[in-house]
Design a protein around this motif. Sequence first.
Motif, PDB file in Angstrom:
ATOM      1  N   PRO A 138     -11.331  -2.961  15.414  1.00  0.00           N
ATOM      2  CA  PRO A 138     -11.561  -3.337  14.006  1.00  0.00           C
ATOM      3  C   PRO A 138     -12.151  -2.189  13.193  1.00  0.00           C
ATOM      4  CG  PRO A 138     -12.307  -5.078  15.463  1.00  0.00           C
ATOM      5  CD  PRO A 138     -11.969  -3.913  16.342  1.00  0.00           C
ATOM      6  N   GLY A 139     -13.080  -1.456  13.786  1.00  0.00           N
ATOM      7  CA  GLY A 139     -13.681  -0.334  13.073  1.00  0.00           C
ATOM      8  C   GLY A 139     -12.678   0.746  12.743  1.00  0.00           C
ATOM      9  N   GLN A 140     -11.790   1.045  13.683  1.00  0.00           N
ATOM     10  CA  GLN A 140     -10.767   2.059  13.423  1.00  0.00           C
ATOM     11  C   GLN A 140      -9.828   1.635  12.307  1.00  0.00           C
ATOM     12  OE1 GLN A 140      -9.282   2.343  17.426  1.00  0.00           O
ATOM     13  NE2 GLN A 140     -10.432   4.224  17.857  1.00  0.00           N
ATOM     14  N   LEU A 141      -9.480   0.362  12.285  1.00  0.00           N
ATOM     15  CA  LEU A 141      -8.597  -0.127  11.230  1.00  0.00           C
ATOM     16  C   LEU A 141      -9.294  -0.071   9.874  1.00  0.00           C
ATOM     17  CD1 LEU A 141      -5.799  -1.328  10.647  1.00  0.00           C
ATOM     18  CD2 LEU A 141      -6.806  -3.604  10.941  1.00  0.00           C
TER      19      LEU A 141
ATOM     20  N   THR B 236       1.124   1.215   7.401  1.00  0.00           N
ATOM     21  CA  THR B 236       2.293   1.003   6.555  1.00  0.00           C
ATOM     22  C   THR B 236       1.861   0.302   5.264  1.00  0.00           C
ATOM     23  OG1 THR B 236       2.738  -1.182   7.479  1.00  0.00           O
ATOM     24  CG2 THR B 236       3.701   0.724   8.623  1.00  0.00           C
ATOM     25  N   ASP B 237       2.764   0.220   4.331  1.00  0.00           N
ATOM     26  CA  ASP B 237       2.484  -0.525   3.101  1.00  0.00           C
ATOM     27  C   ASP B 237       2.148  -1.978   3.434  1.00  0.00           C
ATOM     28  OD1 ASP B 237       2.927   1.729   1.602  1.00  0.00           O
ATOM     29  OD2 ASP B 237       4.978   1.177   1.031  1.00  0.00           O
ATOM     30  N   GLU B 238       2.834  -2.510   4.444  1.00  0.00           N
ATOM     31  CA  GLU B 238       2.565  -3.894   4.852  1.00  0.00           C
ATOM     32  C   GLU B 238       1.165  -4.037   5.443  1.00  0.00           C
ATOM     33  OE1 GLU B 238       5.258  -2.151   5.567  1.00  0.00           O
ATOM     34  OE2 GLU B 238       6.784  -3.218   4.374  1.00  0.00           O
ATOM     35  N   ASP B 239       0.739  -3.038   6.231  1.00  0.00           N
ATOM     36  CA  ASP B 239      -0.615  -3.050   6.786  1.00  0.00           C
ATOM     37  C   ASP B 239      -1.658  -3.030   5.674  1.00  0.00           C
ATOM     38  OD1 ASP B 239       0.253  -2.979   9.455  1.00  0.00           O
ATOM     39  OD2 ASP B 239       0.324  -0.779   9.453  1.00  0.00           O
ATOM     40  N   LEU B 240      -1.446  -2.141   4.711  1.00  0.00           N
ATOM     41  CA  LEU B 240      -2.398  -2.016   3.611  1.00  0.00           C
ATOM     42  C   LEU B 240      -2.473  -3.302   2.798  1.00  0.00           C
ATOM     43  CD1 LEU B 240      -1.473   1.611   2.513  1.00  0.00           C
ATOM     44  CD2 LEU B 240      -3.633   0.906   3.559  1.00  0.00           C
ATOM     45  N   ALA B 241      -1.332  -3.919   2.576  1.00  0.00           N
ATOM     46  CA  ALA B 241      -1.295  -5.169   1.821  1.00  0.00           C
ATOM     47  C   ALA B 241      -2.009  -6.281   2.584  1.00  0.00           C
ATOM     48  CB  ALA B 241       0.140  -5.568   1.530  1.00  0.00           C
ATOM     49  N   ALA B 242      -1.810  -6.334   3.906  1.00  0.00           N
ATOM     50  CA  ALA B 242      -2.460  -7.363   4.714  1.00  0.00           C
ATOM     51  C   ALA B 242      -3.974  -7.192   4.710  1.00  0.00           C
ATOM     52  CB  ALA B 242      -1.925  -7.307   6.145  1.00  0.00           C
ATOM     53  N   LEU B 243      -4.447  -5.942   4.750  1.00  0.00           N
ATOM     54  CA  LEU B 243      -5.889  -5.690   4.722  1.00  0.00           C
ATOM     55  C   LEU B 243      -6.477  -6.025   3.354  1.00  0.00           C
ATOM     56  CD1 LEU B 243      -5.955  -2.410   6.796  1.00  0.00           C
ATOM     57  CD2 LEU B 243      -7.253  -4.482   7.319  1.00  0.00           C
ATOM     58  N   ALA B 244      -5.750  -5.667   2.307  1.00  0.00           N
ATOM     59  CA  ALA B 244      -6.230  -5.993   0.961  1.00  0.00           C
ATOM     60  C   ALA B 244      -6.292  -7.504   0.768  1.00  0.00           C
ATOM     61  CB  ALA B 244      -5.320  -5.355  -0.080  1.00  0.00           C
ATOM     62  N   ASP B 245      -5.384  -8.214   1.384  1.00  0.00           N
ATOM     63  CA  ASP B 245      -5.388  -9.671   1.298  1.00  0.00           C
ATOM     64  C   ASP B 245      -6.521 -10.271   2.123  1.00  0.00           C
ATOM     65  OD1 ASP B 245      -4.043 -12.215   0.489  1.00  0.00           O
ATOM     66  OD2 ASP B 245      -3.801 -12.422   2.654  1.00  0.00           O
ATOM     67  N   ALA B 246      -6.803  -9.650   3.262  1.00  0.00           N
ATOM     68  CA  ALA B 246      -7.881 -10.150   4.127  1.00  0.00           C
ATOM     69  C   ALA B 246      -9.257  -9.897   3.518  1.00  0.00           C
ATOM     70  CB  ALA B 246      -7.790  -9.481   5.500  1.00  0.00           C
ATOM     71  N   ALA B 247      -9.363  -8.806   2.760  1.00  0.00           N
ATOM     72  CA  ALA B 247     -10.661  -8.443   2.180  1.00  0.00           C
ATOM     73  C   ALA B 247     -10.483  -8.049   0.719  1.00  0.00           C
ATOM     74  CB  ALA B 247     -11.276  -7.297   2.978  1.00  0.00           C
ATOM     75  N   PRO B 248     -10.174  -9.000  -0.144  1.00  0.00           N
ATOM     76  CA  PRO B 248      -9.974  -8.679  -1.563  1.00  0.00           C
ATOM     77  C   PRO B 248     -11.294  -8.298  -2.238  1.00  0.00           C
ATOM     78  CG  PRO B 248      -9.944 -11.042  -1.228  1.00  0.00           C
ATOM     79  CD  PRO B 248      -9.975 -10.426   0.136  1.00  0.00           C
ATOM     80  N   VAL B 249     -11.185  -7.724  -3.413  1.00  0.00           N
ATOM     81  CA  VAL B 249     -12.369  -7.362  -4.183  1.00  0.00           C
ATOM     82  C   VAL B 249     -13.266  -8.581  -4.355  1.00  0.00           C
ATOM     83  CG1 VAL B 249     -13.202  -6.579  -6.430  1.00  0.00           C
ATOM     84  CG2 VAL B 249     -11.187  -5.501  -5.408  1.00  0.00           C
ATOM     85  N   GLY B 250     -14.534  -8.420  -4.043  1.00  0.00           N
ATOM     86  CA  GLY B 250     -15.502  -9.492  -4.223  1.00  0.00           C
ATOM     87  C   GLY B 250     -15.563 -10.511  -3.107  1.00  0.00           C
ATOM     88  N   VAL B 251     -14.910 -10.245  -1.979  1.00  0.00           N
ATOM     89  CA  VAL B 251     -14.849 -11.245  -0.920  1.00  0.00           C
ATOM     90  C   VAL B 251     -16.194 -11.459  -0.228  1.00  0.00           C
ATOM     91  CG1 VAL B 251     -14.192  -9.632   0.925  1.00  0.00           C
ATOM     92  CG2 VAL B 251     -13.491 -12.027   1.051  1.00  0.00           C
TER      93      VAL B 251
END
Length: 328
Positions: free
Chosen positions: A259-262, A297-312
């Motif tokens: 998790p830390g590396q990601l 990948t773009d998909e990885d970045l999108a999944a992370l942004a979805d998992a931890a959106p601004v203000g989460v």
Amino acid sequence: MRTTAWGTQGLEASVEGLGAMGMSAFYGDRDDTESTATLNRALDLGVTMIDTAEIYGPFLNERLIGQAIGSRRDEFALATKFATHIEDDGTMGPPDGSPAYARRALERSLKNLGMETIDLYYLHRVDPTIPIEETVGAMAEFVAEGKVRHLGLSEAAPETIRRAHATHPITAIQTEYSLFERSPEVNGVLDTTRELGIEFVAYSPLGRGVLTGAISSPADLPEGDWRRNMPRFGDENMTHNLTVVDKVRALAGAKGVTPGQLALAWVLHQDGVVAIPGTKRRTYLEENVAAVDVELTDEDLAALADAAPVGVTLGDRYDEAGMRAVHV
């Protein structure tokens, strides 16, 4: 380890530095032997930016770095900071961005480090009682004298950054930034650094350790650990925030990384951003360094942004007094 241009003023360093604060302050007991080994291992792995501050101890961290790797000075860039008025005996007072204190702090840091030049000298927190032009003007004199190579600010607001940069070119802005703390994306700081060609230096890119998955409750923190007093680490807030970690852990497992590396890889994939994860142990250092090789990948970045959106996340990152000192 890759190197990159830190800003547009000529500083070159590794894309991932080492934050040394926890070796000497705030995060439980010290182990100078392991910290010394960690600092040397960092250089062996190609980490060429070491980050400290006079307040870490006070002074203990600068002295540790000087003793541990001072003989390898040509292998790394050294960043240190000043802001809080500190007497030579360690007594701390209010923020002090006066030219007189800036001079005193610089000379003391050089002595404690056992070095002749600081590569990147930060104003750790903006003193609201002193015009930023006066503080940065004094720091510019240090550059002219050859005692400092580059200037930076920490936790400064966009307008302050612009005024400072107009006084003397600013190389780096240091601010907390991670999947847990995405406020620089909305408060204008990231936009400002990108516009002005200033490097954005993300400190606490692992959410002060929570994003590694190693902390499951405040009870996991050692006695005397500063994080126990942070609102974000309160029981109810922590319970919510760990749900974010669970999502990051699942995504990391799918990629075969920790998790830390990601979480670190996500920070390093942001435009104009470098990171200075802190650790005092070689095992965590090596794990962090390996994050540089994690491709997203773009998909990885999108999944992370979805998992931890601004203000989460819930809870401020500092207590009330600490929050008054950021974004000034």
